[in-house]
Design an enzyme around this catalytic site. Structure first.
Site, mmCIF file in Angstrom:
data_model
loop_
_atom_site.group_PDB
_atom_site.id
_atom_site.type_symbol
_atom_site.label_atom_id
_atom_site.label_comp_id
_atom_site.label_asym_id
_atom_site.label_seq_id
_atom_site.Cartn_x
_atom_site.Cartn_y
_atom_site.Cartn_z
ATOM 1 N N ILE A 152 36.283 34.335 42.231
ATOM 2 C CA ILE A 152 36.207 34.109 40.776
ATOM 3 C C ILE A 152 35.696 32.704 40.472
ATOM 4 C CG2 ILE A 152 37.608 33.864 38.682
ATOM 5 C CD1 ILE A 152 39.351 36.199 39.817
ATOM 6 N N ASP A 171 38.970 23.297 47.989
ATOM 7 C CA ASP A 171 39.442 24.498 48.685
ATOM 8 C C ASP A 171 39.441 24.206 50.178
ATOM 9 O OD1 ASP A 171 39.858 26.995 49.890
ATOM 10 O OD2 ASP A 171 38.873 28.066 48.245
ATOM 11 N N ARG A 232 47.441 32.342 38.414
ATOM 12 C CA ARG A 232 48.776 32.933 38.423
ATOM 13 C C ARG A 232 49.756 31.955 37.782
ATOM 14 N NH1 ARG A 232 47.153 37.043 38.357
ATOM 15 N NH2 ARG A 232 47.363 38.828 39.721
ATOM 16 N N ASP A 256 46.379 31.679 30.402
ATOM 17 C CA ASP A 256 46.298 33.144 30.371
ATOM 18 C C ASP A 256 47.455 33.755 31.167
ATOM 19 O OD1 ASP A 256 44.917 35.628 29.749
ATOM 20 O OD2 ASP A 256 44.423 35.732 31.896
ATOM 21 N N GLU A 261 56.353 36.059 32.384
ATOM 22 C CA GLU A 261 55.535 36.974 31.563
ATOM 23 C C GLU A 261 56.337 38.226 31.251
ATOM 24 O OE1 GLU A 261 51.676 37.785 33.293
ATOM 25 O OE2 GLU A 261 51.316 35.691 33.708
ATOM 26 N N HIS A 282 47.495 37.258 29.580
ATOM 27 C CA HIS A 282 47.026 37.736 30.892
ATOM 28 C C HIS A 282 45.875 38.741 30.727
ATOM 29 C CE1 HIS A 282 48.437 38.189 35.309
ATOM 30 N NE2 HIS A 282 47.151 38.463 35.218
ATOM 31 N N ILE A 283 44.855 38.309 29.981
ATOM 32 C CA ILE A 283 43.713 39.206 29.759
ATOM 33 C C ILE A 283 42.427 38.655 30.402
ATOM 34 C CG2 ILE A 283 44.500 40.439 27.702
ATOM 35 C CD1 ILE A 283 42.182 37.507 27.330
#
Ligand code: NAD
Length: 308
Positions: A152, A171, A232, A256, A261, A282-283
């Protein structure tokens, strides 16, 4: 006929396609009805879930014939992978099928927060003409810091580059010779936090990434930086972020995903006064198009694993 239980929302066409060969039980709210779900799983061979259904020992014990878990998305933190392995249950995420949706979400909120166009609405509809009051920033020329440079994040980088952004990425698990690094400068976390104008999280939630962005990390960021979490909940310390937004230590944020949640009403109220925070439920990975892709890929995975 083999039974498939679908516990969260899925594109209806993909559900209907499965009905040709299987007994399909579809209820987009089944994740919230544990007793009913466990009863239905008694004779189920496959379960299809998003992120709300907890596929752990308790559920697996209720499903003695389960062979396949189809995940309508990519994060696997609601699925106990070792427990599934032990029971010889295959787990299939819809890898790549919602990357574009999340990448576009990140670009959308970066541009929203920089340009601040959404802040004018109330004043305009009240009859004001606040032309110079809230001058926004351009995205072009800004530095985007991507924490985690997986699938992503790379899609996000591709789009950000076309907008004229510079890309820094952290990363440590992506090999130095990975072709993805042509899109970004590989940096240590400290430098990314210090230099980025927009910081976007793209890591899984692990012991190592829990509260990766906390009060101390925020203290090293630019004062006019923005933070985006569409990875997350728990990767960002939400309380520390909200405090930083309230005190002006950060310019803005978009969340998000959350540590809890759905959001508690109390936490929602705490954030209400902020005008530099974009909140979505969370969309990030959910669009009409990605729902069709994710559902088709998942249906295909489950079909292949089950046979007829
Ligand atoms: P991915 O596996 O392709 O990439 C994750 C990257 O994080 C990997 O390259 C890995 O090396 C890196 N990483 C792991 N631990 C790290 C650490 N401690 N520090 C820095 N990097 C680390 O995953 P992806 O498909 O790109 O998904 C990224 C995140 O987005 C996941 O958490 C996923 O659950 C989440 N997600 C959210 C939505 C949404 O709707 N908001 C949708 C899809 C995915």
């Amino acid at each position: 006929m083999k039974r498939i239980v679908i516990t969260e929302f899925m594109d209806e066409a993909a559900v209907d396609g499965l009905k040709d060969n299987y007994e399909v039980i579809y209820d987009p709210n089944l994740a919230d009805k544990e007793n009913e779900l466990f009863g239905l799983l008694e004779t189920a061979h496959a379960i299809i879930v998003r992120n709300r259904t907890q596929v752990r020992d308790k559920l697996l014990e209720a499903a003695p014939n389960l062979r396949v878990v189809g995940r309508l998305g990519v994060g696997l933190d609601n699925i106990d992978i070792p427990a599934c392995k032990e029971r010889k249950i295959d787990v299939f995420p819809a890898t790549g099928a919602n990357d574009a949706a999340v990448a576009e979400y990140v670009i959308t909120v970066v541009m929203m927060l920089f340009r601040r166009a959404y802040l004018f609405f109330t004043e305009m509809t009240d009859g004001s003409w606040p032309r110079t009051k809230l001058m926004g920033n351009e995205t072009s020329g800004k530095t985007l810091g991507l924490i985690g440079f997986g699938s992503i994040a790379r899609e996000t980088a591709t789009r950000a580059i076309t907008l004229g952004m510079n890309i820094l990425a952290y990363d440590p698990y992506l090999p130095d010779d990975h072709p993805a690094w042509v899109q970004a400068e590989k940096v240590e976390l400290e430098r990314l936090l210090k230099e980025a104008d927009a910081i976007s999280l793209h890591v899984p939630l692990t012991d190592e990434t829990k509260h990766l962005i906390d009060k101390e990390a925020i203290a090293t960021m630019k004062k006019d930086a923005i933070v985006i979490n569409a990875s997350r909940g728990g990767v960002v310390d939400d309380q520390a972020l909200v405090s930083a937004l309230k005190s002006g230590r950060l310019a803005g944020a978009a969340l998000d995903v959350y540590e809890v949640e759905p959001l508690t009403a109390e936490f929602g109220r705490e954030m209400k006064e902020l005008n530099n925070l974009v909140l979505t439920p969370h969309i990030g990975g959910v669009t009409i198009e990605s729902n069709i892709r994710v559902s088709a890929v998942t249906a295909q995975n489950v079909r292949q694993a089950l046979g007829d």
